[in-house]
Motif scaffolding. Structure first.
Motif, PDB file in Angstrom:
ATOM      1  N   LEU A  31      33.734  43.445  32.037  1.00  0.00           N
ATOM      2  CA  LEU A  31      33.631  43.649  30.592  1.00  0.00           C
ATOM      3  C   LEU A  31      34.905  43.203  29.898  1.00  0.00           C
ATOM      4  N   ARG A  32      36.055  43.583  30.454  1.00  0.00           N
ATOM      5  CA  ARG A  32      37.321  43.180  29.843  1.00  0.00           C
ATOM      6  C   ARG A  32      37.514  41.672  29.928  1.00  0.00           C
ATOM      7  N   GLY A  33      37.003  41.058  30.995  1.00  0.00           N
ATOM      8  CA  GLY A  33      37.087  39.611  31.109  1.00  0.00           C
ATOM      9  C   GLY A  33      36.254  38.894  30.060  1.00  0.00           C
ATOM     10  N   LEU A  34      35.211  39.548  29.578  1.00  0.00           N
ATOM     11  CA  LEU A  34      34.337  38.970  28.560  1.00  0.00           C
ATOM     12  C   LEU A  34      34.808  39.290  27.147  1.00  0.00           C
ATOM     13  N   LEU A  66      35.624  32.884  32.160  1.00  0.00           N
ATOM     14  CA  LEU A  66      34.220  33.291  32.257  1.00  0.00           C
ATOM     15  C   LEU A  66      33.664  33.038  33.653  1.00  0.00           C
ATOM     16  N   GLU A  67      34.069  31.928  34.267  1.00  0.00           N
ATOM     17  CA  GLU A  67      33.650  31.660  35.643  1.00  0.00           C
ATOM     18  C   GLU A  67      34.237  32.694  36.593  1.00  0.00           C
ATOM     19  N   ARG A  68      35.495  32.998  36.415  1.00  0.00           N
ATOM     20  CA  ARG A  68      36.167  33.972  37.289  1.00  0.00           C
ATOM     21  C   ARG A  68      35.459  35.321  37.281  1.00  0.00           C
ATOM     22  N   HIS A  69      34.938  35.713  36.127  1.00  0.00           N
ATOM     23  CA  HIS A  69      34.287  37.022  36.013  1.00  0.00           C
ATOM     24  C   HIS A  69      32.770  36.938  36.201  1.00  0.00           C
ATOM     25  N   GLY A  70      32.272  35.779  36.636  1.00  0.00           N
ATOM     26  CA  GLY A  70      30.878  35.680  37.043  1.00  0.00           C
ATOM     27  C   GLY A  70      29.863  35.481  35.942  1.00  0.00           C
ATOM     28  N   PHE A  71      30.286  35.006  34.758  1.00  0.00           N
ATOM     29  CA  PHE A  71      29.339  34.816  33.658  1.00  0.00           C
ATOM     30  C   PHE A  71      28.759  33.404  33.609  1.00  0.00           C
ATOM     31  N   ILE A  72      29.498  32.431  34.108  1.00  0.00           N
ATOM     32  CA  ILE A  72      29.027  31.046  34.069  1.00  0.00           C
ATOM     33  C   ILE A  72      29.280  30.387  35.421  1.00  0.00           C
ATOM     34  N   GLN A  73      28.698  29.219  35.609  1.00  0.00           N
ATOM     35  CA  GLN A  73      28.902  28.439  36.827  1.00  0.00           C
ATOM     36  C   GLN A  73      28.779  26.959  36.488  1.00  0.00           C
ATOM     37  N   ARG A  84      35.353  33.737  24.069  1.00  0.00           N
ATOM     38  CA  ARG A  84      34.579  33.728  25.313  1.00  0.00           C
ATOM     39  C   ARG A  84      33.127  34.118  25.042  1.00  0.00           C
ATOM     40  N   ILE A  85      32.923  35.094  24.186  1.00  0.00           N
ATOM     41  CA  ILE A  85      31.557  35.485  23.850  1.00  0.00           C
ATOM     42  C   ILE A  85      30.854  34.350  23.109  1.00  0.00           C
ATOM     43  N   GLN A  86      31.581  33.671  22.212  1.00  0.00           N
ATOM     44  CA  GLN A  86      30.999  32.535  21.508  1.00  0.00           C
ATOM     45  C   GLN A  86      30.615  31.422  22.477  1.00  0.00           C
ATOM     46  N   LEU A  87      31.487  31.122  23.435  1.00  0.00           N
ATOM     47  CA  LEU A  87      31.181  30.085  24.428  1.00  0.00           C
ATOM     48  C   LEU A  87      29.963  30.472  25.260  1.00  0.00           C
ATOM     49  N   LEU A  88      29.907  31.737  25.679  1.00  0.00           N
ATOM     50  CA  LEU A  88      28.783  32.195  26.492  1.00  0.00           C
ATOM     51  C   LEU A  88      27.490  32.147  25.703  1.00  0.00           C
ATOM     52  N   GLU A  89      27.543  32.528  24.442  1.00  0.00           N
ATOM     53  CA  GLU A  89      26.350  32.505  23.602  1.00  0.00           C
ATOM     54  C   GLU A  89      25.873  31.073  23.384  1.00  0.00           C
ATOM     55  N   ILE A  90      26.796  30.147  23.181  1.00  0.00           N
ATOM     56  CA  ILE A  90      26.413  28.743  22.982  1.00  0.00           C
ATOM     57  C   ILE A  90      25.777  28.181  24.251  1.00  0.00           C
ATOM     58  N   LEU A  91      26.374  28.474  25.405  1.00  0.00           N
ATOM     59  CA  LEU A  91      25.797  27.987  26.662  1.00  0.00           C
ATOM     60  C   LEU A  91      24.417  28.588  26.899  1.00  0.00           C
ATOM     61  N   GLY A  92      24.242  29.855  26.525  1.00  0.00           N
ATOM     62  CA  GLY A  92      22.943  30.496  26.694  1.00  0.00           C
ATOM     63  C   GLY A  92      21.882  29.928  25.782  1.00  0.00           C
ATOM     64  N   SER A  93      22.269  29.503  24.583  1.00  0.00           N
ATOM     65  CA  SER A  93      21.275  29.008  23.629  1.00  0.00           C
ATOM     66  C   SER A  93      21.111  27.498  23.661  1.00  0.00           C
ATOM     67  N   ARG A  94      22.177  26.766  23.948  1.00  0.00           N
ATOM     68  CA  ARG A  94      22.116  25.307  23.929  1.00  0.00           C
ATOM     69  C   ARG A  94      22.004  24.685  25.311  1.00  0.00           C
ATOM     70  N   GLY A  95      22.387  25.416  26.343  1.00  0.00           N
ATOM     71  CA  GLY A  95      22.333  24.841  27.679  1.00  0.00           C
ATOM     72  C   GLY A  95      23.664  24.263  28.117  1.00  0.00           C
ATOM     73  N   PRO A  96      23.678  23.571  29.260  1.00  0.00           N
ATOM     74  CA  PRO A  96      24.922  23.085  29.858  1.00  0.00           C
ATOM     75  C   PRO A  96      25.731  22.189  28.925  1.00  0.00           C
ATOM     76  N   LEU A  97      27.033  22.448  28.898  1.00  0.00           N
ATOM     77  CA  LEU A  97      27.951  21.672  28.077  1.00  0.00           C
ATOM     78  C   LEU A  97      29.295  21.567  28.789  1.00  0.00           C
ATOM     79  N   THR A  98      30.101  20.623  28.358  1.00  0.00           N
ATOM     80  CA  THR A  98      31.461  20.468  28.875  1.00  0.00           C
ATOM     81  C   THR A  98      32.441  21.199  27.966  1.00  0.00           C
ATOM     82  N   ALA A  99      33.689  21.316  28.428  1.00  0.00           N
ATOM     83  CA  ALA A  99      34.732  21.931  27.606  1.00  0.00           C
ATOM     84  C   ALA A  99      34.930  21.155  26.313  1.00  0.00           C
ATOM     85  N   SER A 100      34.860  19.817  26.382  1.00  0.00           N
ATOM     86  CA  SER A 100      35.034  19.014  25.177  1.00  0.00           C
ATOM     87  C   SER A 100      33.838  19.178  24.238  1.00  0.00           C
TER      88      SER A 100
END
Length: 220
Positions: A37-40, A81-88, A45-61
């Protein structure tokens, strides 16, 4: 308890569903511990996770372009986010210089009450995570309300629904309602999880909320 389900494949566009899938089997939902939870608990980070969840795979750029941040900043928060298990990493895409990221299958749940009671810092982390996700949901909903009827094809506009129901129930009955809504959402997700690359499909978002109104009191 707050839950968030992520599709178990890959996706593209605003609202919640990844791309080609090889299996319709649902992934297990993860109950967050305080370290995760603290990692998120960071707005970007929440914005990035939400975008990946709604838009799909993306790069850092790609995420940097969408958020207005530098690619170095988004890359750092993606690694957290990867370290805490939210993305891959997205299999079969990207290079050593440009990695593609996607949400991990299965979604997660925040045990709001137990974590909130453990310490003021934990309570603030729970509040931040819930607040940021609700604000993201609100932005999607308001965009639909303001532009859906004018910018979506008629069949998509007619198929959409925004529903509010007011009831008076006990805490036990609310728990039953929440469980039934969760079970229904899981059946719907399981039914449509596979085949996200089929013609004429587009991402949608469903928000299921059931909560006591804060001005209310229990009936004596």
């Amino acid at each position: 308890m707050t839950t968030r389900d992520e599709p178990s494949t890959t996706e593209h566009a605003p609202a919640a569903d990844p791309g080609p899938s090889t299996s319709a089997a649902p992934a297990e939902q993860r109950m967050l511990d305080i370290e995760s939870l603290r990692g998120l608990a960071h707005p970007l980070r929440i914005q990035l996770l939400e975008i990946l969840g709604s838009r799909g795979p993306l790069t850092a750029s790609g995420l940097a372009h969408l958020t207005g941040e530098s690619s170095g900043t988004t890359s750092y928060h993606l690694r957290q986010l990867e370290r805490h298990g939210f993305i891959q990493e997205e299999p079969g895409r990207g290079t050593a210089r440009e990695r593609w990221w996607r949400t991990r299958p299965g979604g997660f749940a925040v045990p709001t009450a137990s974590l909130s009671e453990s310490s003021p810092a934990n309570r603030e982390a729970v509040s931040l995570v819930n607040r940021e996700f609700v604000q993201a949901q609100h932005r999607h909903l308001m965009a639909h309300v303001e532009h859906g009827t004018t910018e979506l094809p008629e069949d998509w506009a007619e198929a959409s629904t925004v529903t509010t129901v007011n009831l008076r129930v006990t805490a036990e009955e609310l728990e039953e309602i929440s469980a039934e809504l969760h079970e229904l959402s899981q059946r719907v997700v399981a039914r449509y999880r596979a085949g996200r690359d089929r013609p004429e499909a587009r991402p949608i978002q469903m928000n299921l909320n059931a909560f006591p109104l804060m001005f209310s009191e229990e009936t004596p």
